[in-house]
Motif scaffolding. Structure first.
Motif, PDB file in Angstrom:
ATOM      1  N   UNK B 110       0.843  -1.207   0.000  1.00 48.07           N
ATOM      2  CA  UNK B 110       0.000   0.000   0.000  1.00 48.07           C
ATOM      3  C   UNK B 110       0.878   1.257   0.000  1.00 48.07           C
ATOM      4  N   UNK B 111       1.980   1.127   0.748  1.00 44.41           N
ATOM      5  CA  UNK B 111       2.898   2.255   0.802  1.00 44.41           C
ATOM      6  C   UNK B 111       3.469   2.542  -0.594  1.00 44.41           C
ATOM      7  N   UNK B 112       3.784   1.452  -1.267  1.00 45.66           N
ATOM      8  CA  UNK B 112       4.343   1.600  -2.609  1.00 45.66           C
ATOM      9  C   UNK B 112       3.344   2.302  -3.513  1.00 45.66           C
ATOM     10  N   UNK B 113       2.067   1.797  -3.418  1.00 41.19           N
ATOM     11  CA  UNK B 113       1.013   2.375  -4.253  1.00 41.19           C
ATOM     12  C   UNK B 113       0.861   3.860  -3.974  1.00 41.19           C
ATOM     13  N   UNK B 118       1.664   9.452  -5.246  1.00 43.90           N
ATOM     14  CA  UNK B 118       2.250  10.741  -4.863  1.00 43.90           C
ATOM     15  C   UNK B 118       3.228  11.189  -5.944  1.00 43.90           C
ATOM     16  N   UNK B 119       3.978  10.172  -6.374  1.00 43.27           N
ATOM     17  CA  UNK B 119       4.998  10.498  -7.381  1.00 43.27           C
ATOM     18  C   UNK B 119       4.340  11.031  -8.649  1.00 43.27           C
ATOM     19  N   UNK B 120       3.302  10.338  -9.138  1.00 42.73           N
ATOM     20  CA  UNK B 120       2.604  10.755 -10.347  1.00 42.73           C
ATOM     21  C   UNK B 120       2.069  12.172 -10.169  1.00 42.73           C
ATOM     22  N   UNK B 121       1.462  12.330  -8.915  1.00 40.52           N
ATOM     23  CA  UNK B 121       0.883  13.654  -8.635  1.00 40.52           C
ATOM     24  C   UNK B 121       1.983  14.721  -8.660  1.00 40.52           C
ATOM     25  N   UNK B 122       3.071  14.325  -8.014  1.00 42.22           N
ATOM     26  CA  UNK B 122       4.181  15.274  -7.910  1.00 42.22           C
ATOM     27  C   UNK B 122       4.742  15.583  -9.296  1.00 42.22           C
ATOM     28  N   UNK B 123       4.849  14.546 -10.125  1.00 46.62           N
ATOM     29  CA  UNK B 123       5.370  14.758 -11.464  1.00 46.62           C
ATOM     30  C   UNK B 123       4.431  15.670 -12.233  1.00 46.62           C
ATOM     31  N   UNK B 124       3.124  15.426 -12.081  1.00 43.74           N
ATOM     32  CA  UNK B 124       2.134  16.258 -12.774  1.00 43.74           C
ATOM     33  C   UNK B 124       2.249  17.694 -12.314  1.00 43.74           C
ATOM     34  N   UNK B 125       2.360  17.857 -11.087  1.00 41.24           N
ATOM     35  CA  UNK B 125       2.498  19.191 -10.490  1.00 41.24           C
ATOM     36  C   UNK B 125       3.732  19.888 -11.025  1.00 41.24           C
ATOM     37  N   UNK B 126       4.820  19.023 -10.959  1.00 44.95           N
ATOM     38  CA  UNK B 126       6.090  19.555 -11.447  1.00 44.95           C
ATOM     39  C   UNK B 126       5.961  19.995 -12.895  1.00 44.95           C
ATOM     40  N   UNK B 127       5.265  19.159 -13.660  1.00 45.40           N
ATOM     41  CA  UNK B 127       5.070  19.455 -15.073  1.00 45.40           C
ATOM     42  C   UNK B 127       4.317  20.747 -15.226  1.00 45.40           C
ATOM     43  N   UNK B 128       3.235  20.853 -14.427  1.00 42.26           N
ATOM     44  CA  UNK B 128       2.424  22.083 -14.512  1.00 42.26           C
ATOM     45  C   UNK B 128       3.254  23.293 -14.143  1.00 42.26           C
ATOM     46  N   UNK B 129       4.007  23.085 -13.014  1.00 44.66           N
ATOM     47  CA  UNK B 129       4.844  24.198 -12.564  1.00 44.66           C
ATOM     48  C   UNK B 129       5.860  24.569 -13.637  1.00 44.66           C
TER      49      UNK B 129
END
Lengths: 369, 166
Positions: B110-113, B118-129
């Motif tokens: 579950x932690x991995x998931x 989080x990573x995907x979200x973070x990457x998306x955010x990063x991308x947006x930023x």
């Protein structure tokens, strides 16, 4: 009674070990007594005081005979003793004390006169004349004499003593099954008579009804033998009338209890040729009477001989009249006395043993061959 | 023999026989019977006591054997119980271990998931930023270069397309 038993035993021991000193004194007094007493009797050698050594021998013989014989008074030593009742059946019962004889040797009772001659009572005239036949036997009438003599007195004392002694032993069993007091000493002897004398000889099946007789006879003979060892000078079991009475009782009880087999073995012995049977019957019939006769003589002779030997050896002291003789003869007497102590028990044992053997033969049941 | 007969005293014989028979009768009643009965009774009681003792000893012996057996049984029972307990313990430990491992796996998964998300979200955010930053940068640059509006929009569109495809 019972609590005094230890004292009695001790006393008996004391009396037994004193006869040496005592008998010496007694004999001496006895000699004087005899001399005084038989002054009027026909004892020339005793009477004659001048004939020295021969005199002493006569006195000793006299003393021994006096000791062995029954007497109408209980004489212990000079001046110590008491008269006993004389009972005569002579046209009615005549009872008087033997002290009556002291008045000149003749007792006058109800108009009749009696005198003691050689230990027997004869009817005499007022002067006490005794007439003799050719064999020097008195020809005077002899009344039936049922006196309480010294021996009868001792029998009575012994009967009372035994009654209280054994009743006392019997009473201790009421409180506990373990023997107490005198029973500790007497019970093993009673059991010995039962287990070693009665049962092996009579048999487990029949012995019970004879126990009373066997025990009484054993203790009676033994105790009286022992009393004979004391310096009281009684010689009950060395008396032929006593042993005759005892042997007669054994004889009667044997014949009464005789079963078929017993009579069969006497009159028609099985297992032998018919021709020999009558011969055997005669022998067996003689044996029937010889058996109690031997019982009678054995006890009588043994006890009498013991007394004679001991008193004769004591007499030797007076014949030698020297302390050199007195010391060894005293020890010899002591030794013989100890031996007599053994004989006292042994004779009681033998009498009881043979009696039960005869009873055993009477009740024995043979397997028929 | 003559002396024997002469010595024989009828009186003595009479008294001896009388007294002796009386003595037998009396002693039989008062002494011999009670004494012999007591002795018999005692012998019987001793015999009885000995027999009882023997019996008691036998009983004791069997009791002892019994005790031994019971003791042995008890020991075996204890062994058995102890062994059972040990087994149970081992099993429990093993079970606990398994359960813990499973739990841990689950948690890790579950932690991995979550991390992935989080990573995907973070990457998306990063991308947006990064996009907005790039736009800002590009705006600033293009502000001077592209004053005309249409030029600007075409340019942005082209850039975004590039960004999306990388």
């Amino acid at each position: 009674m019972r609590s005094n038993f230890t004292v009695l035993i001790a006393l008996a021991g004391f009396l037994f070990f004193t006869p040496l000193a005592y008998a010496q004194g007694e004999n001496h007094e006895e000699i004087q007594h005899e001399q005084a007493h038989h002054e009027d009797a026909h004892h020339a050698e005793v009477h004659d005081e001048a004939s020295g050594e021969k005199d002493i021998k006569g006195v000793i013989k006299e003393t021994i005979e006096h000791h062995l014989a029954d007497s109408y008074e209980f004489h212990i030593t000079e001046g110590v003793g008491f008269p006993l009742p004389v009972i005569l059946v002579d046209g009615g019962l005549k009872v008087f004390l033997s002290s009556e004889f002291h008045h000149g040797g003749v007792a006058a009772v109800d108009g009749a006169h009696y005198k003691v001659n050689h230990g027997k009572i004869y009817k005499t005239d007022a002067a006490g004349t005794i007439t003799y036949d050719d064999h020097h036997h008195p020809t005077n009438d002899k009344p039936l004499d049922l006196s309480i003599t010294k021996n009868v007195f001792m029998i009575l004392v012994m009967a009372v003593f035994m009654f209280f002694l054994f009743r006392g032993v019997a009473k201790t069993y009421q409180t506990s099954l373990a023997p107490k007091k005198a029973g500790r000493f007497l019970e093993p002897i009673i059991i010995y008579v039962r287990d070693e004398i009665a049962i092996p000889n009579i048999g487990e099946k029949h012995y019970k009804k004879y126990m009373s007789y066997l025990l009484t006879v054993f203790f009676f003979i033994w105790f009286l033998n022992l009393v004979g060892m004391t310096p009281l000078g009684v010689n009950v079991t060395g008396n032929i009338a006593i042993t005759f009475s005892l042997a007669l009782m054994t004889f009667i009880i044997t014949q009464v209890s005789g079963k078929k087999d017993y009579w069969m073995h006497i009159f028609w012995m099985p297992g032998v040729p018919v021709l020999i049977r009558p011969v055997l019957a005669i022998i067996e019939l003689i044996g029937l009477f010889v058996k109690p006769f031997s019982l009678m003589i054995r006890l009588y002779a043994n006890m009498l001989a013991g007394h004679v030997v001991i008193m004769s050896i004591l007499g030797l002291i007076f014949i030698f009249s020297s302390w050199v003789a007195a010391v060894p003869f005293s020890f010899l007497t002591l030794f013989l006395s100890v031996l007599e102590l053994l004989v006292a028990a042994l004779q009681a044992y033998i009498f009881t043993m043979l009696t039960s053997l005869y009873f055993g033969a009477a009740v024995e049941e043979h397997e028929h061959h | 023999m003559d002396k024997l007969i002469n010595d024989f005293s009828v009186g003595l014989f009479f008294w001896q026989s009388l007294v002796f028979i009386l003595l037998i009768v009396l002693l039989r009643k008062f002494a011999w019977k009670p004494i012999l009965d007591a002795v018999n009774e005692r012998e019987e009681s001793i015999e009885g006591a000995l027999k009882a003792a023997e019996k008691a000893r036998e009983e004791m012996k069997s009791l002892q054997a019994n005790n031994e057996a019971v003791l042995k049984e008890a020991r075996e029972e204890r062994e058995r119980i102890l062994k059972e307990a040990r087994d149970m313990k081992n099993k429990m430990i093993a079970e606990a271990k398994d359960a813990a491992a499973a739990e841990a796996d689950k948690t890790i998964a579950s932690a991995k998931a979550a991390i992935e998300a989080e990573k995907t979200a973070a990457i998306a955010e990063l991308k947006n930023q990064a996009a907005s930053l790039s736009i800002d940068v590009a705006e600033k640059i293009l502000g001077q270069e592209l004053s005309a509006e249409n030029k600007q929009t075409a340019m942005i569109g082209k850039i975004i397309e590039d960004v999306k495809f990388n």
